[in-house]
Scaffold this motif. Sequence first.
Motif, PDB file in Angstrom:
ATOM      1  N   ILE A  15      58.005  64.096  47.512  1.00 52.29           N
ATOM      2  CA  ILE A  15      57.158  65.164  48.055  1.00 52.29           C
ATOM      3  C   ILE A  15      56.837  66.190  46.964  1.00 52.29           C
ATOM      4  CG2 ILE A  15      59.251  66.279  48.979  1.00 52.29           C
ATOM      5  CD1 ILE A  15      57.596  67.772  50.964  1.00 52.29           C
ATOM      6  N   ALA A  16      55.557  66.579  46.905  1.00 57.07           N
ATOM      7  CA  ALA A  16      55.146  67.602  45.939  1.00 57.07           C
ATOM      8  C   ALA A  16      54.840  68.888  46.703  1.00 57.07           C
ATOM      9  CB  ALA A  16      53.912  67.129  45.180  1.00 57.07           C
ATOM     10  N   ILE A  17      55.444  69.977  46.244  1.00 53.74           N
ATOM     11  CA  ILE A  17      55.246  71.280  46.904  1.00 53.74           C
ATOM     12  C   ILE A  17      54.565  72.215  45.917  1.00 53.74           C
ATOM     13  CG2 ILE A  17      56.428  73.272  47.944  1.00 53.74           C
ATOM     14  CD1 ILE A  17      58.703  71.365  48.765  1.00 53.74           C
ATOM     15  N   GLY A  18      53.533  72.910  46.364  1.00 50.65           N
ATOM     16  CA  GLY A  18      52.827  73.854  45.496  1.00 50.65           C
ATOM     17  C   GLY A  18      52.880  75.261  46.063  1.00 50.65           C
ATOM     18  N   VAL A  19      52.979  76.231  45.177  1.00 41.39           N
ATOM     19  CA  VAL A  19      52.996  77.631  45.612  1.00 41.39           C
ATOM     20  C   VAL A  19      51.979  78.425  44.785  1.00 41.39           C
ATOM     21  CG1 VAL A  19      54.408  79.709  45.906  1.00 41.39           C
ATOM     22  CG2 VAL A  19      55.443  77.461  46.233  1.00 41.39           C
ATOM     23  N   PRO A  20      50.893  78.889  45.411  1.00 42.86           N
ATOM     24  CA  PRO A  20      49.912  79.697  44.673  1.00 42.86           C
ATOM     25  C   PRO A  20      50.361  81.160  44.628  1.00 42.86           C
ATOM     26  CG  PRO A  20      49.183  79.400  46.922  1.00 42.86           C
ATOM     27  CD  PRO A  20      50.502  78.685  46.821  1.00 42.86           C
ATOM     28  N   ALA A  73      62.303  67.132  46.008  1.00 41.05           N
ATOM     29  CA  ALA A  73      60.923  67.603  45.878  1.00 41.05           C
ATOM     30  C   ALA A  73      60.553  67.918  44.428  1.00 41.05           C
ATOM     31  CB  ALA A  73      60.724  68.862  46.723  1.00 41.05           C
ATOM     32  N   LYS A  74      59.243  67.817  44.183  1.00 42.41           N
ATOM     33  CA  LYS A  74      58.690  68.246  42.896  1.00 42.41           C
ATOM     34  C   LYS A  74      57.954  69.547  43.231  1.00 42.41           C
ATOM     35  CE  LYS A  74      55.084  66.575  39.714  1.00 42.41           C
ATOM     36  NZ  LYS A  74      54.135  67.645  39.917  1.00 42.41           N
ATOM     37  N   VAL A 123      48.194  73.785  43.477  1.00 48.12           N
ATOM     38  CA  VAL A 123      48.113  73.138  44.796  1.00 48.12           C
ATOM     39  C   VAL A 123      47.443  71.757  44.778  1.00 48.12           C
ATOM     40  CG1 VAL A 123      48.033  75.406  45.901  1.00 48.12           C
ATOM     41  CG2 VAL A 123      45.885  74.171  45.520  1.00 48.12           C
ATOM     42  N   ALA A 124      46.765  71.415  43.668  1.00 49.90           N
ATOM     43  CA  ALA A 124      45.913  70.216  43.646  1.00 49.90           C
ATOM     44  C   ALA A 124      46.635  68.928  44.054  1.00 49.90           C
ATOM     45  CB  ALA A 124      45.285  70.052  42.267  1.00 49.90           C
ATOM     46  N   ASP A 125      47.873  68.749  43.589  1.00 52.77           N
ATOM     47  CA  ASP A 125      48.579  67.492  43.888  1.00 52.77           C
ATOM     48  C   ASP A 125      49.612  67.640  45.005  1.00 52.77           C
ATOM     49  OD1 ASP A 125      47.232  66.168  41.874  1.00 52.77           O
ATOM     50  OD2 ASP A 125      48.615  66.943  40.341  1.00 52.77           O
ATOM     51  N   ALA A 126      49.657  68.827  45.597  1.00 52.96           N
ATOM     52  CA  ALA A 126      50.754  69.097  46.546  1.00 52.96           C
ATOM     53  C   ALA A 126      50.546  68.403  47.890  1.00 52.96           C
ATOM     54  CB  ALA A 126      50.870  70.609  46.752  1.00 52.96           C
ATOM     55  N   MET A 131      43.042  71.682  47.784  1.00 51.40           N
ATOM     56  CA  MET A 131      44.186  70.835  48.160  1.00 51.40           C
ATOM     57  C   MET A 131      43.729  69.414  48.495  1.00 51.40           C
ATOM     58  SD  MET A 131      46.231  73.567  50.582  1.00 51.40           S
ATOM     59  CE  MET A 131      47.312  72.360  51.328  1.00 51.40           C
ATOM     60  N   LYS A 132      44.698  68.492  48.522  1.00 54.62           N
ATOM     61  CA  LYS A 132      44.397  67.115  48.921  1.00 54.62           C
ATOM     62  C   LYS A 132      44.072  67.107  50.410  1.00 54.62           C
ATOM     63  CE  LYS A 132      48.379  65.175  47.824  1.00 54.62           C
ATOM     64  NZ  LYS A 132      49.491  64.292  47.452  1.00 54.62           N
ATOM     65  N   LYS A 133      43.144  66.266  50.840  1.00 52.95           N
ATOM     66  CA  LYS A 133      42.841  66.119  52.278  1.00 52.95           C
ATOM     67  C   LYS A 133      44.113  65.645  52.977  1.00 52.95           C
ATOM     68  CE  LYS A 133      38.373  66.311  53.803  1.00 52.95           C
ATOM     69  NZ  LYS A 133      37.713  66.750  52.586  1.00 52.95           N
ATOM     70  N   GLY A 134      44.428  66.278  54.104  1.00 51.75           N
ATOM     71  CA  GLY A 134      45.609  65.848  54.860  1.00 51.75           C
ATOM     72  C   GLY A 134      46.899  66.477  54.380  1.00 51.75           C
ATOM     73  N   ALA A 135      46.857  67.216  53.271  1.00 55.35           N
ATOM     74  CA  ALA A 135      48.068  67.930  52.842  1.00 55.35           C
ATOM     75  C   ALA A 135      48.320  69.083  53.816  1.00 55.35           C
ATOM     76  CB  ALA A 135      47.884  68.447  51.418  1.00 55.35           C
ATOM     77  N   SER A 136      49.520  69.661  53.771  1.00 65.58           N
ATOM     78  CA  SER A 136      49.873  70.699  54.742  1.00 65.58           C
ATOM     79  C   SER A 136      49.963  72.065  54.089  1.00 65.58           C
ATOM     80  CB  SER A 136      51.226  70.367  55.391  1.00 65.58           C
ATOM     81  OG  SER A 136      51.110  69.189  56.134  1.00 65.58           O
TER      82      SER A 136
END
Length: 386
Positions: free
Chosen positions: A2-7, A31-32, A65-68, A85-90
């Motif tokens: 799982i990839a998590i992004g924080v802006p 997680a990454k 956020v691009a790969d999250a 963000m990726k389509k379908g990402a949360s």
Amino acid sequence: MIAIGVPAEGPDEPRIGLTPETVKKLVKAGAKVTIRSDAGLRSHFSDEQYEEAGASIAKSDKDAVADADVVFTVRRPPVDLAKAMKKGASLIGMLDPFSDTDGLEALAKTGVSLFAMELMPRITRAQSMDVLSSQSNLAGYKAVVDASAAFERALPMMMTAAGTVPAARVFVMGAGVAGLQAIATARRLGAIVTATDVRPAAKEQVESLGAKFIAVEDEEFKQAETAGGYAKEMSDDYKKKQAELVAEHVKNQDIVITTALIPGRPAPKLISKAMIESMRPGSIIVDLAAERGGNAELTEPGDIAEHKGVRIFGQLNLPGQVPVNASSLYARNLQAFIEPFIDKETKELAIDWDDELAVGTAIARDGAIVNDRVAGGKTSSGGKAS
Ligand code: NAD
């Protein structure tokens, strides 16, 4: 994995969605994590601390956020962020689900799944994920600290050779999470504390903190709690009786902290202009309900109003003024929410859409609003779940 992004958050929001402590735990869970550079600075978390905890640092919000699979925010972000963000990402955050419904729909249309942490069901299993509690608790504390700093007298009684300094009187209206912390803080500072609420369960909690409970305790009061533990709108007759009692009491108070809220409705008006005029000059009201219109008649949301020597604090985002603790607790709320959705074997994101917590908090999926309360709230100007 799982990839998590924080802006980064906007200019008015010092909090951040993850702290180095929670990054470390999520990395350990498989997680990454990618954090936008300097996003934690206003909560005093440096890029170096995030890197030490195992996160990567991204140069822009877009890169963060691009790969999250999951993006954590504090506030509802601009639509452009969701588009990156990726389509379908949360996207998971305090998305303010009952205001600016058009803005929310625009966010939903990007195809990102939206989860509003404010809608977390108030069940035992979800207590560690309850952002309303974690943030209100700090707001209650900060309200009293702010009031005592601005109050030009002392709070505790002091017996000195030159005479006695009397204890200040603090009245807390609304004894939910914020109110109970306000009571506890004011008691620690030595004030004489009284409190009111329309829920009968609050009486014992107020008294257990050493404060006196003040309310009209009639038959209506005994029924005044929803199954979810929230307040109900009271009858006009009750409101009148309670207002008379409060008016008599407020006259003799030095500091009034108001925290009264009814889910999905504007804040009840509990302090009239006449009541404010009955208070001594130098008295202070801190209106924690300012974000929802305020409990006091003269509250100016986002500002400090003054009327005949009484100051009314209507500051917004008090938790954001204690950002280190607020971010720490908020990030733990998010971590507690997402961890059960990380597959133990594959370490991939595996949201159980039938889980009560996902059902309660999910507000958009596949481009559409999926939460009845949010969809039905098109005309609502703000509020919380019941
Ligand atoms: P809230 O922020 O919705 O409201 C604050 C308080 O204002 C409440 O206590 C409410 O009863 C009171 N109020 C409303 N109208 C009023 C009026 N006219 N006069 C005086 N007081 C008025 O509430 P909250 O802080 O979110 O807490 C509500 C309840 O939920 C509490 O009993 C709390 O202990 C409970 N709770 C449960 C959980 C859980 O089980 N996970 C988590 C957090 C809170």
